[in-house]
Design an enzyme around this catalytic site. Structure first.
Site, PDB file in Angstrom:
ATOM      1  CB  ALA B  15     -32.270  42.886  19.110  1.00 57.33           C
ATOM      2  CG  PHE B 115     -36.541  26.336  28.893  1.00 59.92           C
ATOM      3  CD1 PHE B 115     -36.053  26.671  30.139  1.00 59.92           C
ATOM      4  CD2 PHE B 115     -37.434  27.218  28.278  1.00 59.92           C
ATOM      5  CE1 PHE B 115     -36.423  27.850  30.762  1.00 59.92           C
ATOM      6  CE2 PHE B 115     -37.808  28.401  28.883  1.00 59.92           C
ATOM      7  CZ  PHE B 115     -37.303  28.715  30.136  1.00 59.92           C
ATOM      8  CD  GLN B 228     -44.159  31.091  22.377  1.00 64.13           C
ATOM      9  OE1 GLN B 228     -43.337  31.775  22.957  1.00 64.13           O
ATOM     10  NE2 GLN B 228     -43.847  29.968  21.753  1.00 64.13           N
ATOM     11  CG  HIS B 230     -45.286  31.623  28.539  1.00 68.08           C
ATOM     12  ND1 HIS B 230     -45.549  30.874  29.666  1.00 68.08           N
ATOM     13  CD2 HIS B 230     -43.940  31.641  28.403  1.00 68.08           C
ATOM     14  CE1 HIS B 230     -44.400  30.458  30.175  1.00 68.08           C
ATOM     15  NE2 HIS B 230     -43.410  30.915  29.437  1.00 68.08           N
ATOM     16  CG  LEU B 240     -43.082  34.925  31.907  1.00 70.77           C
ATOM     17  CD1 LEU B 240     -43.798  34.017  30.919  1.00 70.77           C
ATOM     18  CD2 LEU B 240     -41.808  35.479  31.268  1.00 70.77           C
ATOM     19  CD  GLU B 243     -41.049  26.607  28.195  1.00 64.91           C
ATOM     20  OE1 GLU B 243     -41.764  27.455  27.634  1.00 64.91           O
ATOM     21  OE2 GLU B 243     -40.331  25.824  27.579  1.00 64.91           O
ATOM     22  NE  ARG B 274     -42.286  29.311  26.190  1.00 60.98           N
ATOM     23  CZ  ARG B 274     -41.453  30.333  26.284  1.00 60.98           C
ATOM     24  NH1 ARG B 274     -41.555  31.342  25.434  1.00 60.98           N
ATOM     25  NH2 ARG B 274     -40.533  30.357  27.209  1.00 60.98           N
ATOM     26  CG  HIS B 340     -44.566  34.939  26.154  1.00 61.00           C
ATOM     27  ND1 HIS B 340     -44.247  35.736  27.224  1.00 61.00           N
ATOM     28  CD2 HIS B 340     -43.447  34.214  25.861  1.00 61.00           C
ATOM     29  CE1 HIS B 340     -42.981  35.498  27.572  1.00 61.00           C
ATOM     30  NE2 HIS B 340     -42.477  34.600  26.755  1.00 61.00           N
ATOM     31  NE  ARG B 382     -39.819  33.311  21.573  1.00 63.10           N
ATOM     32  CZ  ARG B 382     -39.648  33.083  22.884  1.00 63.10           C
ATOM     33  NH1 ARG B 382     -38.703  32.262  23.287  1.00 63.10           N
ATOM     34  NH2 ARG B 382     -40.418  33.673  23.770  1.00 63.10           N
TER      35      ARG B 382
END
Lengths: 238, 567
Positions: B15, B115, B228, B230, B240, B243, B274, B340, B382
């Site tokens: 970002a 996904f 969240q 995961h 991680l 996914e 999730r 996550h 999300r």
């Protein structure tokens, strides 16, 4: 999974020029459990034995490249190396060789990053792009796969004797980056970039000792990439 | 030391760097970042970035929008989601033109995989290194455009004069010196707050510093209770596992050898969103159906075959061996849910302008984008692949808002004492005598958050955690540092990061305590259903001398009325 592996001795390079111009080694005894990585142990030492111990770390999953250091004589990422994989009960940790020292395991990687920036590490397009993606066939994508996966941890360049003797040498990581673009089927900056690497401080300083390939924690092959660049450079001059 | 720029960006992830490429067009611009840019945690994203390109079957933005809104448990602001999904295809094409090496279809187009929560195959990816290639490409673009970086500068506070933000004060980690960066526009892109939890996929750097800085300056934080988990983190580290593994077809299996997702999400199975999948796994574990009754279940890739695994999930294959000792070609991988992603954060309008309050007033010269911001496009949960998209789309928009606003923002001067308060604070932290250990407090905080404010929450657990945070704050006042030097003092950094954690974990817990319903990632065992009549609202926590106070603002619903959420 909480099985203990017993007591390990960590022999760690220490240096803080604000306090002492000389470096030294400190030893720490750490109770290691199954599954603990070198980074876990360093965190444990910093958290409970000596808060002044300084090292870089962030992702702890072998993708950010912060925690490259020299462990038992080999450059590697502290976060992905399990203690149980090492032989012996004494583990010696040094900063990455070849870079100026800052403090303990932290080195100055400014020169390393400048070399990366020097090879025009971006896609060059002269012809206009279409409204959609530029097509690239899987075989062409595969050609740059290994180069694309480089995490800029600095292990390879740090292991190269040519870089130790002359830090002006671009080094394997920057040359791998050059390869990543020169061999990208979408790129149109090949000649300019080849001119940069076809230089006495570029590919021709490589003496093919293969330290870089051996040092890469991601099992990439900068040496192979340099060989590929040498051939392209030769083609350019005939 | 004093520096002047038109725009200062804090954070060099996706970002921040994307915003810089825009802001640079309107004047001088620099990025301050506490880790070197390519070390930012965007690089750890694995599975993909979503866009309705339609390269793998029919798709269009309305379908992406519906999936995102439903995934958010109807808490996302739908006008913002519409922007996200409509701009997605163009954003992907732009990234590809910048050089992102996406994986390809046989005919050379960008490949797309399945996904969780997306009913179409719309995750654009580069093997399981999607965040890595995006991060490096944006860094390379910043080099090309000569964006100025200040790597290993830790931003500590805002410079505020005449009620407006005029810049930031930062600690140069190498020297321990303070620097004031005066700017007409300041963009926060400081990432998430996953480090609040013991088991997390997040980097050490993800300590929510940016949120704490703004909160301390009196600005509100939105929807902080939504964190969240995961479904698939390695056991026991929490690192991680993409996914994308399930996108490629992996199964989740409990201790009885059962693909138990059929009891929780019969239609979507392993590709449910999730929140649903994490709750299912945690329920299996809590009810004794983990592997050998333990606190993990299995992720099984074996039926995908070695070729597909090595081609599409090479990183997972390597990490599984390194972190669990498992050869994923031959054995299933032990996994557990892991903290996550932060749905909550700094409230912004749809152009990254920071909101001063829940009524929507905008702060002059202050912007936020990426995971630290709450637009809100993710609502209460999300969907995978929407975070990289959010970072790039709203990073771009924040940068463009800076461009549009700059002409009207005057060049201010720094108050002469801009660094004084920070210098005093640092002195206090460095000189403090006491017997408390920073690592012990951090560990107690993370362990408590995991237990009391994790996947399942309740009034009594949350109250216990609130009390615990109070105690930990007292202990924080008695931390004695070993390292009192100026040079590369990472212990001091860790202490400042712990202070951030203590600030915002209280807001997560308070928000969760007040919200007496279950929605998306926020699950209350004592209030198990969603309550739209009362709680179809965003929370805005703000600092007062008496402690945090919550205000509420309505969700913006444009196309899809809330419905029961089933998968």
């Amino acid at each position: 999974m909480a099985d203990t592996l017993g007591l390990y001795t960590f022999k760690i390079f220490r240096y803080n020029p604000d306090k002492d111009p000389k470096s030294r080694y400190d030893t720490f005894a750490v109770e290691v459990r199954q599954g603990m990585t070198i980074l876990d142990c360093l965190q444990k030492i910093k958290g409970s034995l000596d808060g002044t111990l300084s090292f870089r770390r962030s992702c702890r999953s072998a993708i950010c490249g912060s925690c490259a250091m020299n462990i038992n004589g080999k450059n590697d990422l502290a976060c992905h190396l399990q203690v149980s994989r090492l032989r012996g009960r004494t583990i010696t940790i040094n900063p990455l060789p070849g870079y100026p020292l800052i403090k303990d395991l932290v080195v100055d990687m400014g020169e390393f990053y400048r070399h990366i920036a020097a090879v025009m590490p971006w896609l060059v397009r002269r012809s206009p792009c279409p409204d959609r993606e530029l097509l690239q066939f899987p075989a062409d994508r595969d050609r740059i796969d290994s180069a694309v996966n480089c995490i800029l941890c600095g292990s390879c360049t740090s292991s190269c004797p040519q870089f130790w003797f002359n830090p002006r040498y671009l080094g394997p990581a920057a040359l791998l980056k050059a390869y990543r673009f020169i061999f990208d089927s979408r790129d149109e900056g090949r000649d300019e970039r080849l001119a940069i690497v076809d230089d006495r401080y570029g590919v021709w300083r490589c003496r093919t000792v293969f330290n870089c390939d051996e040092a890469c924690p991601k099992k990439l092959h900068p040496n192979e990439a340099i060989a590929g660049l040498k051939i392209e450079a030769l083609k350019r001059s005939v | 030391m004093l520096h002047r720029y038109d725009t200062v960006i804090v954070g060099a992830g996706l970002a921040g760097m994307r915003a810089a490429l825009e802001a640079k067009k309107g004047g001088s611009c620099c990025i301050l970042t506490k880790v070197f840019p390519t070390r930012s945690h965007s690089g750890a994203a694995q599975g993909g970035i979503a866009a309705a390109l339609g390269n793998a079957g029919e798709d269009d933005w309305t379908l992406h929008m519906f999936d995102t809104v439903k995934g958010s448990d109807y808490l996302a602001d739908q006008d913002a989601v519409e922007i996200l999904v409509r701009e997605a295809p163009g954003t992907i094409i732009e990234l590809e033109h910048m050089g992102v090496p996406f994986s390809r279809t046989p005919d050379g187009r960008i490949a797309q995989r399945e996904f969780g929560g997306h009913l179409r195959q719309r995750a654009c990816y580069a093997a399981d290194l999607t965040g890595h290639v995006l991060l490096h490409t944006l860094y390379e673009q910043c080099l090309k455009e000569a964006v100025t970086f200040y790597p290993e500068y830790h931003v500590l506070s805002l410079v505020i004069a005449e009620g407006a933000c005029r810049g930031v004060v930062a600690l140069e980690i190498l020297t321990g010196e303070l620097h004031t960066f005066l700017a007409r526009a300041v963009v926060f892109a400081t990432g998430g707050y996953g480090r609040a939890f013991k088991i997390t996929s997040n980097a050490h750097a993800n300590s929510g510093d940016g949120l704490s800085i703004l909160y301390r300056a009196g600005l509100p934080l939105e929807d902080m209770e939504f964190v969240q988990f995961h479904p698939t983190g390695f056991y026991p580290s929490g690192i991680l596992v993409t996914e994308g593994a399930r996108g490629e077809g992996a199964y989740i299996i409990n201790g009885q050898g059962e693909r138990f997702m059929k009891r929780y999400a019969p239609d979507r199975m392993e590709l449910a969103p999730r929140d649903v999948t994490s709750r299912a796994i945690q329920t299996e574990i809590d009810q004794g159906r983990g592997i050998n009754g333990g606190a993990y279940v299995h992720l099984d890739l074996r039926h995908l075959g070695p070729d597909k695994i090595m081609k599409s999930l090479p990183q997972i294959l390597d990490l599984a061996m390194r972190f669990t000792g498992v050869d994923a070609l031959k054995e299933p991988i032990p996994i557990q849910p892991t903290a996550h992603y932060s749905m909550g954060g700094i409230p912004t309008d749809n152009n990254g302008r920071v909101l001063l309050n829940h009524a929507g007033a905008v702060a002059q010269g202050l912007y936020a984008c990426g995971e630290c911001a709450c637009v809100s496009v993710h609502g209460a949960n999300r969907l995978g692949c929407n975070s990289l998209l959010d970072a790039v789309v709203f990073g771009t928009r924040a940068g463009r808002a800076v461009l549009a606003d700059l002409p009207a923002i005057p060049r201010g001067d720094a108050p002469p004492d801009s660094e004084d308060a920070v210098r005093k604070e640092l002195r206090l932290l460095l000189d403090r005598e006491g017997n408390e250990s920073l690592a012990a407090i951090r560990d107690d905080l993370q362990t408590g958050m995991q237990k009391n404010c994790g996947i399942f929450r309740s009034d009594s657990l949350l109250r216990a955690q609130l009390a615990a945070i109070g105690t930990l704050r007292g202990r924080f006042e008695r931390v004695r540092l070993h390292d009192r030097g100026a040079r590369f003092n990472t212990e001091l950094m860790e202490l400042i990061e712990l202070r951030s954690l203590l600030d915002f974990t209280e807001l997560i817990v308070r928000g969760a305590l007040l919200r007496t319903e279950s929605r998306g990632a926020h699950s209350r065992t004592d209030h198990p259903t969603r309550d739209d009549a009362r709680w179809l609202t965003h929370s805005f926590a703000r600092h007062t001398p008496e402690g945090p106070v919550c205000d509420y603002a309505p969700v913006r619903i444009t196309r899809y009325e809330p419905k029961e959420r089933k998968y």
